[in-house]
Design a protein around this motif. Structure first.
Motif, PDB file in Angstrom:
ATOM      1  N   PRO A  61     -18.062 -15.646   2.151  1.00 31.86           N
ATOM      2  CA  PRO A  61     -18.047 -14.807   0.950  1.00 31.86           C
ATOM      3  C   PRO A  61     -16.876 -13.836   0.979  1.00 31.86           C
ATOM      4  N   ALA A  62     -16.344 -13.580  -0.181  1.00 31.70           N
ATOM      5  CA  ALA A  62     -15.190 -12.691  -0.280  1.00 31.70           C
ATOM      6  C   ALA A  62     -15.596 -11.278   0.104  1.00 31.70           C
ATOM      7  N   ALA A  63     -14.667 -10.596   0.737  1.00 29.48           N
ATOM      8  CA  ALA A  63     -14.927  -9.214   1.131  1.00 29.48           C
ATOM      9  C   ALA A  63     -15.055  -8.361  -0.127  1.00 29.48           C
ATOM     10  N   PRO A  64     -15.970  -7.413  -0.120  1.00 27.13           N
ATOM     11  CA  PRO A  64     -16.112  -6.565  -1.305  1.00 27.13           C
ATOM     12  C   PRO A  64     -14.869  -5.714  -1.528  1.00 27.13           C
ATOM     13  N   VAL A  65     -14.534  -5.539  -2.767  1.00 24.08           N
ATOM     14  CA  VAL A  65     -13.374  -4.744  -3.123  1.00 24.08           C
ATOM     15  C   VAL A  65     -13.812  -3.298  -3.257  1.00 24.08           C
ATOM     16  N   ILE A  66     -13.215  -2.463  -2.454  1.00 29.89           N
ATOM     17  CA  ILE A  66     -13.543  -1.049  -2.497  1.00 29.89           C
ATOM     18  C   ILE A  66     -12.471  -0.351  -3.319  1.00 29.89           C
ATOM     19  N   GLN A  67     -12.902   0.260  -4.383  1.00 26.61           N
ATOM     20  CA  GLN A  67     -11.963   0.954  -5.242  1.00 26.61           C
ATOM     21  C   GLN A  67     -12.194   2.449  -5.119  1.00 26.61           C
ATOM     22  N   TYR A  68     -11.123   3.149  -5.008  1.00 24.63           N
ATOM     23  CA  TYR A  68     -11.214   4.598  -4.984  1.00 24.63           C
ATOM     24  C   TYR A  68      -9.984   5.158  -5.681  1.00 24.63           C
ATOM     25  N   ASN A  69     -10.127   6.327  -6.172  1.00 30.42           N
ATOM     26  CA  ASN A  69      -9.025   6.953  -6.884  1.00 30.42           C
ATOM     27  C   ASN A  69      -8.263   7.837  -5.916  1.00 30.42           C
ATOM     28  N   ARG A  70      -7.011   7.481  -5.705  1.00 35.33           N
ATOM     29  CA  ARG A  70      -6.170   8.306  -4.857  1.00 35.33           C
ATOM     30  C   ARG A  70      -5.652   9.465  -5.689  1.00 35.33           C
ATOM     31  N   PRO A  71      -5.511  10.614  -5.072  1.00 34.13           N
ATOM     32  CA  PRO A  71      -4.937  11.723  -5.825  1.00 34.13           C
ATOM     33  C   PRO A  71      -3.480  11.417  -6.164  1.00 34.13           C
ATOM     34  N   ALA A  72      -3.073  11.815  -7.335  1.00 36.10           N
ATOM     35  CA  ALA A  72      -1.707  11.560  -7.774  1.00 36.10           C
ATOM     36  C   ALA A  72      -0.747  12.409  -6.950  1.00 36.10           C
ATOM     37  N   LEU A  73       0.255  11.749  -6.414  1.00 37.53           N
ATOM     38  CA  LEU A  73       1.256  12.458  -5.625  1.00 37.53           C
ATOM     39  C   LEU A  73       2.339  12.981  -6.562  1.00 37.53           C
ATOM     40  N   PRO A  74       2.889  14.134  -6.246  1.00 35.62           N
ATOM     41  CA  PRO A  74       3.960  14.625  -7.102  1.00 35.62           C
ATOM     42  C   PRO A  74       5.185  13.707  -7.004  1.00 35.62           C
ATOM     43  N   ALA A  75       5.824  13.517  -8.116  1.00 36.22           N
ATOM     44  CA  ALA A  75       6.985  12.638  -8.163  1.00 36.22           C
ATOM     45  C   ALA A  75       8.169  13.317  -7.491  1.00 36.22           C
ATOM     46  N   THR A  76       8.841  12.591  -6.641  1.00 38.92           N
ATOM     47  CA  THR A  76      10.029  13.117  -5.988  1.00 38.92           C
ATOM     48  C   THR A  76      11.247  12.753  -6.828  1.00 38.92           C
ATOM     49  N   GLU A  77      12.381  13.274  -6.397  1.00 39.79           N
ATOM     50  CA  GLU A  77      13.615  12.951  -7.118  1.00 39.79           C
ATOM     51  C   GLU A  77      13.910  11.457  -7.051  1.00 39.79           C
ATOM     52  N   ALA A  78      13.588  10.850  -5.897  1.00 42.81           N
ATOM     53  CA  ALA A  78      13.837   9.415  -5.744  1.00 42.81           C
ATOM     54  C   ALA A  78      12.944   8.612  -6.701  1.00 42.81           C
ATOM     55  N   ASP A  79      11.685   9.040  -6.861  1.00 44.80           N
ATOM     56  CA  ASP A  79      10.788   8.350  -7.800  1.00 44.80           C
ATOM     57  C   ASP A  79      11.297   8.459  -9.230  1.00 44.80           C
ATOM     58  N   GLU A  80      11.716   9.649  -9.583  1.00 45.08           N
ATOM     59  CA  GLU A  80      12.256   9.849 -10.939  1.00 45.08           C
ATOM     60  C   GLU A  80      13.516   9.015 -11.155  1.00 45.08           C
ATOM     61  N   LEU A  81      14.377   8.973 -10.134  1.00 44.99           N
ATOM     62  CA  LEU A  81      15.613   8.208 -10.242  1.00 44.99           C
ATOM     63  C   LEU A  81      15.311   6.716 -10.395  1.00 44.99           C
ATOM     64  N   MET A  82      14.312   6.216  -9.648  1.00 47.68           N
ATOM     65  CA  MET A  82      13.924   4.811  -9.770  1.00 47.68           C
ATOM     66  C   MET A  82      13.356   4.516 -11.159  1.00 47.68           C
ATOM     67  N   LYS A  83      12.626   5.470 -11.714  1.00 46.18           N
ATOM     68  CA  LYS A  83      12.071   5.293 -13.057  1.00 46.18           C
ATOM     69  C   LYS A  83      13.202   5.143 -14.074  1.00 46.18           C
ATOM     70  N   TYR A  84      14.202   6.009 -13.972  1.00 40.81           N
ATOM     71  CA  TYR A  84      15.329   5.925 -14.905  1.00 40.81           C
ATOM     72  C   TYR A  84      16.168   4.674 -14.665  1.00 40.81           C
ATOM     73  N   LYS A  85      16.271   4.225 -13.408  1.00 42.68           N
ATOM     74  CA  LYS A  85      17.014   3.001 -13.111  1.00 42.68           C
ATOM     75  C   LYS A  85      16.313   1.797 -13.745  1.00 42.68           C
ATOM     76  N   ARG A  86      14.981   1.750 -13.679  1.00 39.48           N
ATOM     77  CA  ARG A  86      14.240   0.674 -14.319  1.00 39.48           C
ATOM     78  C   ARG A  86      14.434   0.695 -15.838  1.00 39.48           C
ATOM     79  N   LEU A  87      14.461   1.903 -16.395  1.00 39.45           N
ATOM     80  CA  LEU A  87      14.703   2.015 -17.837  1.00 39.45           C
ATOM     81  C   LEU A  87      16.098   1.521 -18.196  1.00 39.45           C
ATOM     82  N   LEU A  88      17.079   1.830 -17.347  1.00 38.60           N
ATOM     83  CA  LEU A  88      18.445   1.357 -17.582  1.00 38.60           C
ATOM     84  C   LEU A  88      18.495  -0.164 -17.492  1.00 38.60           C
ATOM     85  N   ASP A  89      17.872  -0.727 -16.463  1.00 42.02           N
ATOM     86  CA  ASP A  89      17.880  -2.180 -16.285  1.00 42.02           C
ATOM     87  C   ASP A  89      17.174  -2.912 -17.427  1.00 42.02           C
ATOM     88  N   SER A  90      16.145  -2.293 -17.989  1.00 40.40           N
ATOM     89  CA  SER A  90      15.433  -2.934 -19.090  1.00 40.40           C
ATOM     90  C   SER A  90      16.140  -2.736 -20.428  1.00 40.40           C
TER      91      SER A  90
END
Length: 141
Positions: A61-90
């Motif tokens: 039998p498949a292992a049960p899927v445990i779902q939990y809500n992780r607290p949202a981490l604050p976005a770093t400059e690198a995360d923001e930069l990656m977000k804008y890079k994805r927007l540029l690429d799209s």
């Protein structure tokens, strides 16, 4: 396969019903000789059908899927930069908009870059100041 074999060999006693944890039917088959052999024959056909239609190897039998809500981490400059890079690429933003956001993120003045510490008295001074405000010593830039 086990149920099929038990049905053929001991079906008239209802033993396979006990194996399947159907205790009431097992007792009924035991006292009526497999429902006067008619129920035993019907069960042989049903067990054969189930054995043929089901795969012989049963997966774990498949292992049960445990779902939990992780607290949202604050976005770093690198995360923001990656977000804008994805927007540029799209194609959602232009190269100029990306470069502007990149400059804003990378050249943002951090609190530790606004001040310099006097090597003599340890006082925090504005980075643009030439002399310490407390002791008057010259600050290195």
């Amino acid at each position: 396969m086990i149920v099929f074999i038990l049905t053929i060999v001991l079906g008239w006693t209802g033993f396979y019903r006990f194996y399947k944890r159907q205790y009431f039917r097992g007792i009924l088959y035991l006292f009526t000789l497999g429902l006067f052999y008619i129920g035993w024959i019907i069960d042989i056909v049903c067990a054969l059908r189930d054995w043929i239609s089901k795969p012989s190897v049963q997966s774990a039998p498949a292992a049960p899927v445990i779902q939990y809500n992780r607290p949202a981490l604050p976005a770093t400059e690198a995360d923001e930069l990656m977000k804008y890079k994805r927007l540029l690429d799209s194609g959602a933003i232009t190269k100029a908009e990306y470069e502007e956001k990149k400059d804003q993120l990378l050249n943002k003045e951090k609190p530790e870059n606004k001040f310099t510490v006097c090597p003599y008295c340890g006082t925090k001074n504005d980075k643009s100041a030439a002399k310490c405000s407390a002791c008057g010593a010259f600050l290195e830039r």
